[in-house]
Write a protein that holds these residues in place. Structure first.
Motif, mmCIF file in Angstrom:
data_model
loop_
_atom_site.group_PDB
_atom_site.id
_atom_site.type_symbol
_atom_site.label_atom_id
_atom_site.label_comp_id
_atom_site.label_asym_id
_atom_site.label_seq_id
_atom_site.Cartn_x
_atom_site.Cartn_y
_atom_site.Cartn_z
ATOM 1 N N MET A 1 0.733 -1.244 0.103
ATOM 2 C CA MET A 1 0.104 0.171 -0.072
ATOM 3 C C MET A 1 0.637 1.261 -0.104
ATOM 4 S SD MET A 1 -2.970 1.485 0.368
ATOM 5 C CE MET A 1 -4.050 0.158 0.423
ATOM 6 N N ARG A 2 1.790 1.221 0.712
ATOM 7 C CA ARG A 2 2.827 2.532 0.851
ATOM 8 C C ARG A 2 3.627 2.890 -0.311
ATOM 9 N NH1 ARG A 2 6.649 1.129 6.208
ATOM 10 N NH2 ARG A 2 7.906 -0.815 5.072
ATOM 11 N N ALA A 3 3.818 1.810 -0.825
ATOM 12 C CA ALA A 3 4.705 1.874 -2.041
ATOM 13 C C ALA A 3 3.759 2.375 -3.297
ATOM 14 C CB ALA A 3 5.372 0.587 -2.541
ATOM 15 N N GLU A 20 -2.041 -12.406 -7.725
ATOM 16 C CA GLU A 20 -2.501 -12.985 -6.478
ATOM 17 C C GLU A 20 -1.226 -13.441 -5.471
ATOM 18 O OE1 GLU A 20 -6.690 -14.956 -7.476
ATOM 19 O OE2 GLU A 20 -4.917 -15.606 -8.769
ATOM 20 N N LEU A 21 -1.340 -13.336 -4.113
ATOM 21 C CA LEU A 21 -0.475 -13.669 -3.241
ATOM 22 C C LEU A 21 -0.283 -15.080 -3.272
ATOM 23 C CD1 LEU A 21 -0.793 -11.323 -0.167
ATOM 24 C CD2 LEU A 21 0.899 -11.517 -1.873
ATOM 25 N N LYS A 22 -1.429 -15.847 -3.608
ATOM 26 C CA LYS A 22 -1.537 -17.367 -3.374
ATOM 27 C C LYS A 22 -0.740 -17.975 -4.904
ATOM 28 C CE LYS A 22 -5.365 -17.843 -0.383
ATOM 29 N NZ LYS A 22 -5.802 -16.667 -0.324
ATOM 30 N N HIS A 34 12.465 -12.674 -1.378
ATOM 31 C CA HIS A 34 11.414 -13.175 -0.117
ATOM 32 C C HIS A 34 10.181 -13.618 -0.814
ATOM 33 C CE1 HIS A 34 13.796 -9.602 1.229
ATOM 34 N NE2 HIS A 34 14.044 -10.533 2.218
ATOM 35 N N ALA A 35 9.988 -13.410 -1.841
ATOM 36 C CA ALA A 35 8.777 -13.938 -2.757
ATOM 37 C C ALA A 35 7.238 -13.044 -2.072
ATOM 38 C CB ALA A 35 8.483 -15.510 -2.405
ATOM 39 N N THR A 36 7.809 -11.797 -2.109
ATOM 40 C CA THR A 36 6.657 -10.928 -1.576
ATOM 41 C C THR A 36 6.486 -9.940 -2.382
ATOM 42 O OG1 THR A 36 8.296 -9.515 -0.754
ATOM 43 C CG2 THR A 36 7.209 -11.347 1.030
ATOM 44 N N VAL A 37 5.382 -8.873 -2.194
ATOM 45 C CA VAL A 37 5.000 -7.943 -3.148
ATOM 46 C C VAL A 37 4.643 -6.746 -1.981
ATOM 47 C CG1 VAL A 37 3.877 -9.118 -4.956
ATOM 48 C CG2 VAL A 37 2.516 -8.307 -2.895
ATOM 49 N N PRO A 38 5.128 -5.367 -2.489
ATOM 50 C CA PRO A 38 5.273 -5.017 -3.671
ATOM 51 C C PRO A 38 6.774 -5.376 -4.127
ATOM 52 C CG PRO A 38 5.485 -3.026 -2.098
ATOM 53 C CD PRO A 38 5.001 -4.330 -1.466
ATOM 54 N N SER A 39 7.163 -5.603 -5.323
ATOM 55 C CA SER A 39 8.176 -5.751 -5.819
ATOM 56 C C SER A 39 8.301 -4.707 -7.212
ATOM 57 C CB SER A 39 8.463 -7.255 -6.412
ATOM 58 O OG SER A 39 8.509 -7.895 -5.302
ATOM 59 N N MET A 48 13.669 -4.079 -6.442
ATOM 60 C CA MET A 48 13.874 -4.132 -4.993
ATOM 61 C C MET A 48 12.173 -4.751 -4.538
ATOM 62 S SD MET A 48 13.527 -0.156 -4.500
ATOM 63 C CE MET A 48 14.813 0.452 -5.509
ATOM 64 N N ASP A 49 12.526 -5.152 -3.404
ATOM 65 C CA ASP A 49 10.882 -5.904 -2.855
ATOM 66 C C ASP A 49 10.956 -5.574 -1.360
ATOM 67 O OD1 ASP A 49 11.969 -9.430 -1.739
ATOM 68 O OD2 ASP A 49 12.974 -7.561 -1.481
ATOM 69 N N GLU A 50 11.616 -4.428 -1.157
ATOM 70 C CA GLU A 50 11.043 -3.879 0.169
ATOM 71 C C GLU A 50 10.242 -2.641 0.134
ATOM 72 O OE1 GLU A 50 12.037 -6.796 3.046
ATOM 73 O OE2 GLU A 50 11.031 -4.743 3.243
HETATM 74 N N1 LIG Z 1 8.837 -6.045 4.333
HETATM 75 C C1 LIG Z 1 8.126 -6.432 3.193
HETATM 76 C C2 LIG Z 1 6.958 -7.203 3.502
HETATM 77 C C3 LIG Z 1 6.104 -7.374 2.384
HETATM 78 C C4 LIG Z 1 5.076 -8.462 2.476
HETATM 79 O O1 LIG Z 1 5.162 -9.244 3.527
HETATM 80 N N2 LIG Z 1 4.020 -8.430 1.439
HETATM 81 C C5 LIG Z 1 2.835 -9.402 1.677
HETATM 82 C C6 LIG Z 1 1.705 -8.838 1.146
HETATM 83 S S1 LIG Z 1 1.260 -7.255 1.959
HETATM 84 C C7 LIG Z 1 3.376 -10.518 0.756
HETATM 85 O O2 LIG Z 1 3.769 -10.445 -0.460
HETATM 86 N N3 LIG Z 1 3.212 -11.732 1.320
HETATM 87 C C8 LIG Z 1 3.494 -13.051 0.593
HETATM 88 C C9 LIG Z 1 2.325 -13.894 0.875
HETATM 89 O O3 LIG Z 1 1.560 -13.761 1.854
HETATM 90 O O4 LIG Z 1 2.746 -15.074 0.282
HETATM 91 C C10 LIG Z 1 7.771 -4.818 2.737
HETATM 92 O O5 LIG Z 1 7.537 -4.042 3.548
HETATM 93 O O6 LIG Z 1 7.472 -4.844 1.659
#
Ligand SMILES: N[C@@H](CCC(=O)N[C@@H](CS)C(=O)NCC(=O)O)C(=O)O
Length: 198
Positions: A1-3, A20-22, A34-39, A48-50
């Protein structure tokens, strides 16, 4: 959201791919250890993915309303808030939000722990209309999405909690164009889709 909010504010030309996260597509896994979004992919060698790094990267590229402040004064203030927000408060938030996964303590216990940060924010907002100044700075966008998640666990409790300046600020931030646009849902991206811009 903040990004997303920061990228909207900077009006940088960014391709948006809603995922989709899933079912994170391989393109995300290729750029997010980290397999996270936002990227954010800047070029084939730089990504970058932070979210906090993305916020800083974007606003340091374009800052029409001076969210960084003279000599980055607001950036320094924001870094200190993010230090607490992203670690101890985020931990309390996750335990409060998913209290059923942490039955060793009742939900109220995790909420009370999170209230320490809410008290600090409320005290800051007694000094200024926003966290660090009379106008929005990078700090407000860095912290607001997490306060919102905390408030939405039990909105009724949040609205009655003894933090009048925080509630005043919260309502203003909910009405910002950047939040409203960041909250909008987009079609889920798939390889080959026509690209859309943020
Ligand atoms: N430290 C990271 C955390 C990012 C994070 O955890 N994103 C969640 C979505 S809000 C995510 O991708 N989770 C992966 C998942 O649930 O598989 C950041 O601030 O960008």
């Amino acid at each position: 959201m903040r990004a997303h909010m920061a990228l909207k504010y900077t009006e940088l030309k960014i391709i948006l791919r809603e995922v989709e996260l899933k079912h994170l597509p391989v393109e995300v896994l290729a750029v997010s250890p980290h397999a996270t979004v936002p990227s954010l992919v800047i070029n084939e060698n730089k990504y970058m993915d932070e979210s906090w790094d993305i916020v800083k990267w974007a606003i340091q590229k374009n800052d029409p309303d001076n969210w960084l402040g003279e000599n980055n004064e607001y950036l320094l203030g924001a870094e200190m808030l993010v230090e607490t927000n992203d670690y101890s408060f985020k931990n309390d938030l996750d335990h409060y939000k998913y209290a059923d996964r942490h039955p060793e303590h009742p939900m109220e216990y995790y909420r009370q722990r999170g209230e320490e940060f809410l008290e600090d924010l409320n005290a800051m907002l007694e000094e200024n209309k926003f966290l660090l100044a009379e106008s929005i700075t990078i700090a407000d966008v860095a912290i607001f999405p997490f306060v919102r998640q905390f408030a939405m666990v039990d909105r009724d409790w949040f609205d009655k909690a003894p933090y009048p300046e925080l509630q005043r600020w919260f309502d203003i931030m909910l009405e910002t164009e950047w939040f409203k646009e960041a909250f909008m849902k987009h079609e889920i991206w798939a390889s080959g889709n026509e690209e859309i811009y943020l």
